[in-house]
Each structure stands twice: as structure tokens, then as C-alpha cells.
Design an enzyme around this catalytic site. Structure first.
Site, PDB file in Angstrom:
ATOM      1  N   ASP A 105       0.813  -1.218   0.000  1.00 36.66           N
ATOM      2  CA  ASP A 105       0.000   0.000   0.000  1.00 36.66           C
ATOM      3  C   ASP A 105       0.849   1.272   0.000  1.00 36.66           C
ATOM      4  O   ASP A 105       2.071   1.230   0.183  1.00 36.66           O
ATOM      5  CB  ASP A 105      -0.971  -0.004   1.200  1.00 36.66           C
ATOM      6  CG  ASP A 105      -0.311  -0.438   2.519  1.00 36.66           C
ATOM      7  OD1 ASP A 105       0.925  -0.434   2.595  1.00 36.66           O
ATOM      8  OD2 ASP A 105      -1.035  -0.776   3.453  1.00 36.66           O
ATOM      9  N   ASN A 174      -8.332  -2.545  13.502  1.00 34.02           N
ATOM     10  CA  ASN A 174      -9.705  -2.847  13.079  1.00 34.02           C
ATOM     11  C   ASN A 174      -9.738  -4.082  12.166  1.00 34.02           C
ATOM     12  O   ASN A 174     -10.746  -4.360  11.527  1.00 34.02           O
ATOM     13  CB  ASN A 174     -10.324  -1.638  12.362  1.00 34.02           C
ATOM     14  CG  ASN A 174      -9.528  -1.226  11.133  1.00 34.02           C
ATOM     15  OD1 ASN A 174      -8.558  -1.891  10.766  1.00 34.02           O
ATOM     16  ND2 ASN A 174      -9.944  -0.142  10.497  1.00 34.02           N
ATOM     17  N   HIS A 176      -7.760  -4.549   9.505  1.00 33.69           N
ATOM     18  CA  HIS A 176      -7.381  -4.330   8.097  1.00 33.69           C
ATOM     19  C   HIS A 176      -6.050  -5.021   7.769  1.00 33.69           C
ATOM     20  O   HIS A 176      -5.205  -5.215   8.632  1.00 33.69           O
ATOM     21  CB  HIS A 176      -7.377  -2.848   7.707  1.00 33.69           C
ATOM     22  CG  HIS A 176      -6.278  -1.996   8.247  1.00 33.69           C
ATOM     23  ND1 HIS A 176      -6.491  -0.717   8.711  1.00 33.69           N
ATOM     24  CD2 HIS A 176      -4.952  -2.202   8.372  1.00 33.69           C
ATOM     25  CE1 HIS A 176      -5.341  -0.185   9.083  1.00 33.69           C
ATOM     26  NE2 HIS A 176      -4.396  -1.081   8.893  1.00 33.69           N
ATOM     27  N   GLU A 181      -9.857  -1.797   4.409  1.00 33.34           N
ATOM     28  CA  GLU A 181     -10.608  -1.456   5.604  1.00 33.34           C
ATOM     29  C   GLU A 181     -11.867  -2.314   5.723  1.00 33.34           C
ATOM     30  O   GLU A 181     -12.360  -2.844   4.719  1.00 33.34           O
ATOM     31  CB  GLU A 181     -11.007   0.029   5.541  1.00 33.34           C
ATOM     32  CG  GLU A 181      -9.831   0.997   5.550  1.00 33.34           C
ATOM     33  CD  GLU A 181      -9.238   1.204   6.946  1.00 33.34           C
ATOM     34  OE1 GLU A 181      -9.121   0.228   7.706  1.00 33.34           O
ATOM     35  OE2 GLU A 181      -8.857   2.343   7.261  1.00 33.34           O
TER      36      GLU A 181
HETATM   37  C1  GLP Z   1      -0.957   0.326   8.552  1.00 39.05           C
HETATM   38  C2  GLP Z   1      -0.555  -0.382   7.243  1.00 39.05           C
HETATM   39  C3  GLP Z   1      -0.728  -1.866   7.361  1.00 39.05           C
HETATM   40  C4  GLP Z   1      -0.122  -2.326   8.656  1.00 39.05           C
HETATM   41  C5  GLP Z   1      -0.964  -1.819   9.797  1.00 39.05           C
HETATM   42  C6  GLP Z   1      -0.436  -2.192  11.157  1.00 39.05           C
HETATM   43  O1  GLP Z   1      -2.147   1.037   8.439  1.00 39.05           O
HETATM   44  N1  GLP Z   1      -1.258   0.077   6.105  1.00 39.05           N
HETATM   45  O2  GLP Z   1      -0.139  -2.492   6.240  1.00 39.05           O
HETATM   46  O3  GLP Z   1      -0.097  -3.724   8.706  1.00 39.05           O
HETATM   47  O4  GLP Z   1      -1.127  -0.418   9.705  1.00 39.05           O
HETATM   48  O5  GLP Z   1       0.646  -1.385  11.487  1.00 39.05           O
HETATM   49  P1  GLP Z   1       1.561  -1.594  12.744  1.00 39.05           P
HETATM   50  O6  GLP Z   1       2.448  -2.723  12.425  1.00 39.05           O
HETATM   51  O7  GLP Z   1       2.291  -0.291  12.875  1.00 39.05           O
HETATM   52  O8  GLP Z   1       0.652  -1.848  13.896  1.00 39.05           O
END
Ligand code: GLP
Length: 281
Positions: A105, A174, A176, A181
Site C-alpha cells: 500500500d 480494526n 485491516h 478497511e
Molecule cells: C498500517 C498499514 C498496514 C499495517 C498496519 C499495522 O495502516 N497500512 O499495512 O499492517 O497499519 O501497522 P503496525 O504494524 O504499525 O501496527
């Protein structure tokens, strides 16, 4: 009206998702018992141990197939993995020269040299530190003028690589994955999403304020993620424990995007003991 199924746009995964939908309508889904595949779960004591275990799996993939396609992720969770991979590159144990990478992403509107862009994250945490050919590292273009065209381009690119060998994933609070989402459907291909308030809240820690977090992002779709040959999901921290339980012991539903991973034939979940505390036993 356009025909709708659980998969947001049409394609060859339609039957798969329709079947899934039927099972959902049928009430309690017994996916764990019905399906032939079992998710592997590795519990680590600490974030460091989680990172090492997960990095070892990427190491194995690269040794078995030096010209593999790695699907990569950003966020706090994979930072330790990238550090390990860099270490192994420095000791001469890993060679990235033939590897291709494709990221999940990117924020819409951020330039590659913006230090909050995912391209910048990948360059600084991994690509600039190893012998990868940068022209074979792909991240959606945050500055693309036409979002629809950019999504098509990214999907075509992934197809042209012959798909992803190993997809690394984190999970949002959440549920995702990437920036898919929670919603009414599983989106198949790359799409541009409006980020949920909770995601903006969770990610504002990287920005000066919540107002600076972009409202839109590009993300690889659920269909593409599900087509990866192997999936490696990493999760760390107590605050993720309940979503991990919902995603892996709850029903498969687009309201919890990561729950679709229950249907993948080769998923490894590596978590620290805090993150896995609600699915033990
Ligand atoms: C972000 C990214 C995801 C990631 C998620 C969790 O929004 N788009 O790809 O897996 O959040 O992030 P973290 O590892 O910082 O908790």
C-alpha cells in the site's frame, strides 16, 4: 443494478467467495473443521524473537528461490524483520540481487521522498541497505493523477510478475490488511480507499498531527493478497490480541478483512505472546 458478491469486483475468485458467502448465510461457519488447511502459529516471547522467526521464513524463501517475488508491508511490526534481513545481508548470508518486491500500500498524495510515504519507509528500512535492484521494487505511486489508472497499472504489474511468492502482512487494530478497511465486500484488486477514523488515529503517531495523515490510500486488494503462494502474518502487542482472536477464531467476514486469511492454504502467523494471548489454549 450491478451484480454484487462478496468480492468487490468481478473476476475468477467469484465462485470462491460466493461459496464463502453461502457458508456465512448458513449460520455458524465451521471453517476450521471443514477446510483441509491449518494455519501455522508460532508464538514468540518478545518482539525481537517474533522478528527473527519471521525473518527466518523470508530467508528460507530467498534461499529456495533467489529470484522470488516478495510482497512487503510497512508499519511498526515489520521493522525488526527488515533489520534482521539487513544484518544477514551484511554478513554475506543473504543476496537480494535477483529479488523483486511489491508493497501492499501507499498513501495517496505523498511523494516518494516524503518521510511519511511508504516508499520512503521501504527505502530507509530495507532497500537502501541491501543489494536490491531498486528498479525491481514496487510501491503504488502516491502522486499518480488518475487513481483508477494507477490501480489498474499496479494490478497488471503484479500479474506480470507471475504473482507473489511470499506475502508479509501486518494487521490493523480494526482487522485491516494492507489498507483493506472493514466493509461489506472483499475488494479483489488494487483500489483507492478512504481511511477509517480509527486507522487515521492509529497512524497519526508517525505524523505531526492527525490532520496530516492522508485521507486516502492505495492498497493491494484482498483477491491479490489471497493469491500469494504463502502468507506470513506478524503481530505484536497486547492491543492487537482481541483483533487477532476475532480474525482467526471468528467468522470470515469483510467486516474483519484479515478473517479471509482463514481460507488461505498456506498461512503462518508469527506473534509475540501478548498478541497471541487470546487465542491460546
Ligand atoms: C498500517 C498499514 C498496514 C499495517 C498496519 C499495522 O495502516 N497500512 O499495512 O499492517 O497499519 O501497522 P503496525 O504494524 O504499525 O501496527
Amino acid at each position: 443494478m450491478e451484480e454484487r458478491n462478496l468480492c468487490g469486483n468481478k473476476g475468477n475468485m467469484k465462485e470462491f467467495f460466493v461459496l464463502l458467502q453461502r457458508r456465512e448465510i448458513g449460520g455458524d461457519i465451521q471453517l476450521k473443521k471443514e477446510r483441509e488447511f491449518t494455519m501455522r502459529i508460532y508464538k514468540a516471547e518478545t518482539y525481537e524473537e517474533m522478528s527473527k522467526k519471521a525473518a527466518n521464513m523470508i530467508f528460507a524463501q530467498m534461499i529456495l528461490k533467489p529470484d522470488c517475488v516478495l510482497g512487503l508491508a510497512t508499519g511498526s511490526s515489520p521493522v525488526g524483520i527488515y533489520d534482521r534481513l539487513v544484518e544477514w545481508y551484511q554478513t554475506g548470508d543473504l543476496d537480494f540481487s535477483q529479488v523483486t518486491t511489491v508493497n501492499l500500500d501507499e498513501y495517496r498524495g505523498l511523494a516518494p521522498d516524503n518521510d511519511q510515504s511508504y516508499r520512503y519507509f521501504m527505502n530507509s528500512h530495507l532497500f537502501d541497505r541491501v543489494n536490491i535492484d531498486k528498479s525491481r521494487t514496487f510501491v503504488p505511486d502516491g502522486l499518480a493523477e488518475n487513481a483508477e489508472e494507477e490501480c489498474k497499472r499496479y494490478d497488471a504489474l503484479i500479474q506480470s510478475m507471475g504473482g507473489v511468492d511470499l506475502q508479509l502482512l501486518g494487521i490493523g487494530h480494526n482487522g485491516h490488511i494492507g489498507f483493506n478497511e472493514p466493509g461489506d465486500v472483499f475488494e479483489k484488486g488494487t483500489h483507492c480507499v478512504a481511511l477509517q477514523k480509527s486507522t487515521i488515529e492509529a497512524n497519526k503517531r508517525f505524523f505531526a498531527s492527525a490532520e496530516e495523515v492522508p485521507e486516502y490510500a492505495y492498497t493491494m486488494g484482498i483477491g491479490t493478497i489471497m493469491q500469494a503462494k504463502k502468507i506470513l502474518l506478524i503481530v505484536s502487542g497486547k492491543e492487537k490480541a482481541s483483533i487477532v482472536k476475532e480474525a482467526f477464531l471468528g467468522p470470515v467476514t469483510p467486516a474483519v478483512p484479515a478473517s479471509i486469511l482463514q481460507m488461505h492454504r498456506d498461512v503462518t502467523l508469527v506473534g509475540d505472546k501478548d498478541a497471541l494471548s487470546e487465542i491460546e489454549g
